[in-house]
Motif scaffolding. Structure first.
Motif, PDB file in Angstrom:
ATOM      1  N   THR A  12       0.868  -1.161  -0.089  1.00 42.21           N
ATOM      2  CA  THR A  12       0.114   0.059   0.028  1.00 42.21           C
ATOM      3  C   THR A  12       0.881   1.348  -0.132  1.00 42.21           C
ATOM      4  O   THR A  12       0.569   2.229  -0.815  1.00 42.21           O
ATOM      5  CB  THR A  12      -1.013   0.051   1.083  1.00 42.21           C
ATOM      6  OG1 THR A  12      -1.904  -1.096   1.049  1.00 42.21           O
ATOM      7  CG2 THR A  12      -1.643   1.326   1.258  1.00 42.21           C
ATOM      8  N   GLN A  15       2.319   1.736  -3.286  1.00 43.23           N
ATOM      9  CA  GLN A  15       1.606   2.490  -4.335  1.00 43.23           C
ATOM     10  C   GLN A  15       1.071   3.875  -4.126  1.00 43.23           C
ATOM     11  O   GLN A  15       1.100   4.648  -4.930  1.00 43.23           O
ATOM     12  CB  GLN A  15       0.176   1.439  -4.252  1.00 43.23           C
ATOM     13  CG  GLN A  15       0.199   0.127  -4.773  1.00 43.23           C
ATOM     14  CD  GLN A  15      -0.959  -0.880  -4.243  1.00 43.23           C
ATOM     15  OE1 GLN A  15      -1.638  -0.570  -3.216  1.00 43.23           O
ATOM     16  NE2 GLN A  15      -1.280  -1.686  -5.212  1.00 43.23           N
ATOM     17  N   ARG A  16       1.110   4.119  -2.736  1.00 42.64           N
ATOM     18  CA  ARG A  16       0.972   5.612  -2.546  1.00 42.64           C
ATOM     19  C   ARG A  16       2.179   6.465  -2.924  1.00 42.64           C
ATOM     20  O   ARG A  16       2.130   7.381  -3.528  1.00 42.64           O
ATOM     21  CB  ARG A  16       0.579   5.712  -1.121  1.00 42.64           C
ATOM     22  CG  ARG A  16      -0.576   5.329  -0.436  1.00 42.64           C
ATOM     23  CD  ARG A  16      -0.702   5.615   0.964  1.00 42.64           C
ATOM     24  NE  ARG A  16      -2.131   4.952   1.336  1.00 42.64           N
ATOM     25  CZ  ARG A  16      -2.369   4.712   2.653  1.00 42.64           C
ATOM     26  NH1 ARG A  16      -1.529   5.010   3.539  1.00 42.64           N
ATOM     27  NH2 ARG A  16      -3.367   4.055   2.993  1.00 42.64           N
TER      28      ARG A  16
END
Length: 84
Positions: A12, A15-16
């Motif tokens: 996550t 991805q950010r």
């Protein structure tokens, strides 16, 4: 070409991280961290070109996504940690 791997604590966060960098025009690719870097378990990294590293780190710190660790990926395939 020399690349840097910005190690993230999860998929996550990778991805950010990539999304923030892409929004400002810095090409970023998410990949699984090599075992040499990740150690136990699996980790994810974001790959950026050498010319973009300083801008990328500045932008990530401003966005609250400071990197866990950064490694240089040399042309011979070896990795060395960069001290920030």
């Amino acid at each position: 070409m020399v690349y840097y791997l910005i190690v993230c604590r999860s998929l996550t966060y990778a991805q950010r991280t990539a999304a923030v960098l892409e929004r400002v025009g810095i090409t970023a690719h998410i990949l699984r961290s090599p075992k040499v870097i990740a150690g136990e378990g699996c980790g994810y990294s974001v790959k950026v070109a050498q010319r973009n590293l300083s801008d990328a780190l500045r932008i990530l710190v401003q966005a609250g996504l400071g990197p866990k660790r950064v490694f240089i990926m040399e042309s011979d395939g070896s990795y060395k940690e960069v001290l920030l």
